[in-house]
Write a protein that holds these residues in place. Structure first.
Motif, short mmCIF file in Angstrom:
data_model
loop_
_atom_site.label_atom_id
_atom_site.label_comp_id
_atom_site.label_asym_id
_atom_site.label_seq_id
_atom_site.Cartn_x
_atom_site.Cartn_y
_atom_site.Cartn_z
N MET A 1 39.32 1.43 -15.64
CA MET A 1 38.25 0.81 -14.87
C MET A 1 36.90 1.38 -15.30
SD MET A 1 37.54 0.94 -10.78
CE MET A 1 35.93 0.46 -10.14
N GLN A 2 35.87 0.52 -15.29
CA GLN A 2 34.53 1.01 -15.54
C GLN A 2 33.56 0.45 -14.50
OE1 GLN A 2 34.03 -0.73 -19.57
NE2 GLN A 2 32.31 -1.89 -18.73
N VAL A 3 32.52 1.21 -14.22
CA VAL A 3 31.54 0.79 -13.22
C VAL A 3 30.20 1.41 -13.59
CG1 VAL A 3 31.98 2.74 -11.67
CG2 VAL A 3 31.12 0.59 -10.74
N SER A 4 29.12 0.69 -13.29
CA SER A 4 27.78 1.21 -13.61
C SER A 4 27.30 2.14 -12.51
CB SER A 4 26.79 0.05 -13.78
OG SER A 4 26.51 -0.54 -12.52
N THR A 5 26.51 3.13 -12.89
CA THR A 5 25.96 4.05 -11.90
C THR A 5 24.98 3.34 -10.96
OG1 THR A 5 24.29 4.72 -13.52
CG2 THR A 5 26.25 6.09 -13.35
N LYS A 6 24.38 2.24 -11.45
CA LYS A 6 23.48 1.48 -10.57
C LYS A 6 24.24 0.91 -9.38
CE LYS A 6 19.42 -0.18 -13.06
NZ LYS A 6 18.68 -1.37 -13.53
#
Length: 848
Positions: A1-6
């Motif tokens: 899984m990946q996710v943006s810090t924003k």
């Protein structure tokens, strides 16, 4: 899984760098594999306005631009782009920039004119857009700001490598909960509220059913009307892009957004394409057509969970939706579905059909059953805020067996003892509460007398007794006394596990939560202590001896999985009423759903695998447990029995010019067993014809000692060999380890070498073909007298010289005394008794 810090920053204040945040996550067991900087290479790229543009004096296709980059002065840049004009705002790469395309920007001259940078195209920035010329930014774009900020690339992407037990962290909300604890910040989750249309009720429009409650525990749906399909807002597209998901349209994008945000996969159906206006979670029918969203046609095996309408399967549950009910530009009414599916079922289906999706990955790790309604509300809210739909009143929710809250009892002493730490009650409780656990005291784990005794003992260390301290009202001192007595460590607590944590069921799980939050590096290192030296059991030593013997006889040890299935039982021709078919079922099978009850299936599968790779000379053995249930369904541990199985096939000697090319036969297998028994000190056994479910009925022998069956040896039945894809003769032997141990000689007596010579006599007799040599040897030994030493079969003949229903057996009988030299007359008398006995018992005829 990946996710943006924003995306994370939407809900929590993050005052550290992405690398620091990744380190905190990783040290707490939420492993971050990589940090991707979306704006990498754009560090020295800013927005600039073309203040002036003139033709290059020495080129008919180049221009000289005076660029306003917000520094209070203009810089000169030469470009060959034909689409730039005065007033345009474009990305400007300053001197020293290293662009994502690999170009390094330095001060230089183009046709004699100084250029202090470069105007950039979309391709040079590695962004989407027309790359035939310079990338033109909107007119209202501020000048002199980092281009990454304007392009939405001022973000860092965290790539997580999560373990299968942390399904809750396959969501933004799950990561936010963890981050709040690690950063000691307060998370601010969005308020989910939907304005329902009073005109229509969802329950009147769609029916939800669950025909496979073991595979689908909850099934919920909402209905949206007056749907307006179109592109999603740019902010939502950016969030999905940061999660590695491509934007499609507002409805599909919202379902994907909610899946990543809440961890609850969803699916949207075109209401008008649902036959019978019913959605049913059921098992597929074998041979049923499955037309999935990737426009692939598959045939169901009859084990998959599908979502079906009144006529057909509308999608593979938890893996991929159906093609016929997908959202299109014609869609006006949408059914949003959110469900909780059995993790093992989704995993099997995904692998069987070769499809893996973001949704299946989450279902395989387990989702929160109680989040389906929340997810539907969140999706409806987002679409409503976009003005893309109206929301029908109510949710259709089928939840036949609501999941009970998981409660775990513990004491802080248990946790500290397990971790080797000395955290206080308050420290442990604070960690668990911060992670969402509800903690309540349920009383002390010691009686009053024990508590008073402990407090009194501690009070003596203060030079006072507990009663005097309490009466004096010295509360602080008394609290210190209680703490030192250890009574608090015996207070029992109960933790109610939050519904999003499917991995916490034991006290040990709670101790892990404490350890990872306070830091594994803070747990003192201690060496394990023990007063006993580890050693092997007698059974382990015995099996090692067998392995060494068989290896010395040229066999190779195999190790196989302990799983099997009904198909293997059928191949082995195991009778329907046999105990061997009463196998222990596996709750979460990878492929074969049963624990094996014999080793023959495994070794034949390995033989077939060797043959398929052109290895035709095979000698294998395995010692491993088989399992028998005490009752079905399982209520206690099954009975575990150690078994030995061996197999030989192919040439007797290695291939070579000086070697015999004959194949192994029954007597090679029998000889291996006899040599094994000799080295194990198993003697005085008999060999007789027998029967075995997987062996040739006329080529099977049973080794017996009294009533105990030591081993079974024989040629594999041709039908069994064919079922396993083996086209050669193959021989196996099977034994029970416990029986071999029982029949091994425990005491040994040594004899002197004989002083007196032996006398031998040969006995050749004709007997019926159904009489075994073993039976005759028993009679010979019984009637041979006190000086009998041994009997050996040295010839067997059947042929034209004797009747077809007869066979000739020839034995050498040995007589020997330890006290004197025997006379021929004594041997002859014993021989005569033997002959009379075999003639009487077996109707034997003496051959000349």
């Amino acid at each position: 899984m990946q996710v943006s810090t924003k995306w994370l920053k939407d809900f929590i204040e993050i005052d550290c760098t992405a690398d620091e945040l990744a380190e905190k996550f990783t040290m707490a067991g939420i492993a971050v594999e990589n940090v991707i900087r979306a704006g990498a290479g754009l560090e020295k790229v800013v927005t600039g306005k073309v203040a002036e543009i003139v033709n290059h004096p020495d080129s008919d296709h180049m221009f000289i631009c005076q660029m306003d980059v917000g520094a209070g002065e203009l810089i000169q840049i030469v470009t060959g782009a034909q689409n730039v004009k005065a007033g345009d705002i474009v990305p400007v790469a300053m001197v020293g920039a290293n662009l994502p395309c690999g170009k390094k920007i330095a001060k230089g001259k183009l046709r004699g004119v100084v250029s202090n940078g470069m105007l950039c195209s979309a391709d040079e920035l590695k962004i989407e857009g027309d790359s035939s010329g310079i990338f033109i930014l909107p007119k209202d774009t501020p000048v002199g700001v980092p281009a990454a900020e304007v392009l939405g690339l001022d973000d860092d992407i965290l790539e997580f490598e999560l373990t299968a037990n942390r399904g809750d962290c396959f969501s933004v909300f799950g990561l936010i909960r963890e981050a709040a604890v690690l950063l000691k910040k307060t998370a601010h989750f969005p308020k989910i509220k939907v304005a329902e249309d009073a005109g229509k009720n969802a329950a009147d429009l769609i029916e939800i059913k669950i025909d496979a409650p073991d595979l689908c525990s909850r099934f919920s749906a909402r209905v949206l009307t007056e749907v307006k399909l179109g592109p999603s807002p740019e902010w939502l597209q950016k969030r999905l892009e940061g999660a590695g998901i491509r934007a499609i349209n507002n409805v599909v994008d919202v379902t994907n957004f909610v899946m990543v945000e809440l961890g609850q996969p969803m699916h949207a159906y075109d209401y008008d394409e649902i036959v019978g206006k019913v959605l049913n979670a059921r098992r597929s029918v074998a041979g049923e057509a499955l037309h999935t969203l990737d426009d692939s046609n598959r045939l169901a095996k009859g084990e998959e969970l599908v979502i079906a309408d009144a006529e057909k399967a509308a999608g593979l549950a938890g893996v991929m939706g159906g093609f016929e009910t997908e959202i299109t530009e014609k869609t006006k009414t949408v059914v949003l579905e959110a469900a909780a599916f059995n993790a093992a079922s989704i995993r099997r289906t995904s692998r069987a059909v070769g499809l893996h999706s973001e949704a299946s990955g989450r279902f395989e790790r387990g989702v929160n059953e109680k989040a389906t309604v929340i997810a539907l509300d969140r999706a409806a809210q987002l679409l409503q805020e976009m003005g893309a739909c109206k929301v029908c009143k109510g949710i259709v929710d089928v939840y036949p067996n609501p999941k009970a809250a998981v409660k775990v009892q513990f004491t802080t002493k248990q946790i500290n003892d397990r971790l080797g730490t000395n955290y206080s009650d308050a420290e442990i409780i604070d960690v668990l509460k911060s992670l969402g656990f509800e903690i309540s005291e349920i009383g002390a784990q010691m009686n009053a007398e024990q508590a008073i005794d402990r407090i009194s003992t501690a009070a003596k260390n203060f030079g006072k007794i507990a009663k005097n301290i309490a009466q004096a009202g010295l509360t602080k001192t008394f609290d210190t006394l209680i703490e030192s007595s250890g009574v608090k460590n015996f207070v029992a607590y109960e933790a109610t596990v939050p519904d999003w944590r499917n991995d916490v069921t034991l006290m040990e799980d709670l101790s892990e939560e404490v350890a990872r939050i306070y830091g594994y590096d803070k747990i003192p290192a201690t060496l394990p202590k023990g007063s006993q030296q580890g050693r092997q059991s007698k059974t382990q030593n015995f099996t090692d001896k067998i392995k060494n013997i068989l290896a010395a006889l040229g066999l190779n040890e195999e190790i196989s999985f302990s799983f099997t299935g009904e198909e293997t039982f059928n191949k082995l021709q195991i009778p329907a009423d046999s105990e061997l078919r009463r196998a222990v079922p596996i709750m979460n099978p990878y492929e074969n759903p049963l624990l094996r009850t014999n080793l023959i299936g495994s070794i034949l599968e390995n033989a077939a695998r060797n043959l398929s790779r052109k290895n035709e000379d095979v000698r294998l053995f395995e010692i491993a447990p088989v399992f028998f249930p005490k009752s079905l369904p399982i209520t206690e541990q099954p009975r575990e029995v150690q078994k030995l199985v061996g197999l030989i096939m192919g040439r007797r000697e290695p291939k070579g010019w000086a070697q015999n090319s004959a194949d192994v036969d029954f007597y090679d297998a029998k000889g291996i067993v006899e040599e094994l028994f000799a080295q194990l000190s198993i003697s005085n056994y008999t060999v007789e014809a027998g029967a075995h479910y997987a062996l040739h009925p006329g080529k099977t022998a049973i080794f017996k000692k009294g009533r105990e069956i030591l081993a079974t040896v024989g040629e594999v039945h041709p039908a069994v060999a064919e079922a396993f894809g083996i086209g050669k003769k193959i021989y196996i032997f099977e034994a029970d380890i416990a029986t071999l141990i029982k029949c091994t000689a425990k005491k040994f007596a040594f004899e002197n070498l004989p002083k007196y010579p032996a006398i031998t006599r040969d006995l050749a007799i004709l007997v019926n073909r159904d009489v075994s040599a073993g039976e005759i040897e028993k009679v010979i030994a019984k009637y041979a007298g006190n000086d009998f030493k041994s009997v050996t079969l040295f010839d067997v003949y059947t042929g034209d010289r004797i009747s077809a229903d007869k066979k000739s057996l020839a034995f050498t009988i040995k007589f020997q005394s330890s006290e004197r030299t025997l006379k021929d007359e004594e041997a002859d008398a014993a021989f005569k008794d033997i002959l009379n006995s075999v003639e009487k018992i077996f109707a034997a005829e003496l051959r000349a």
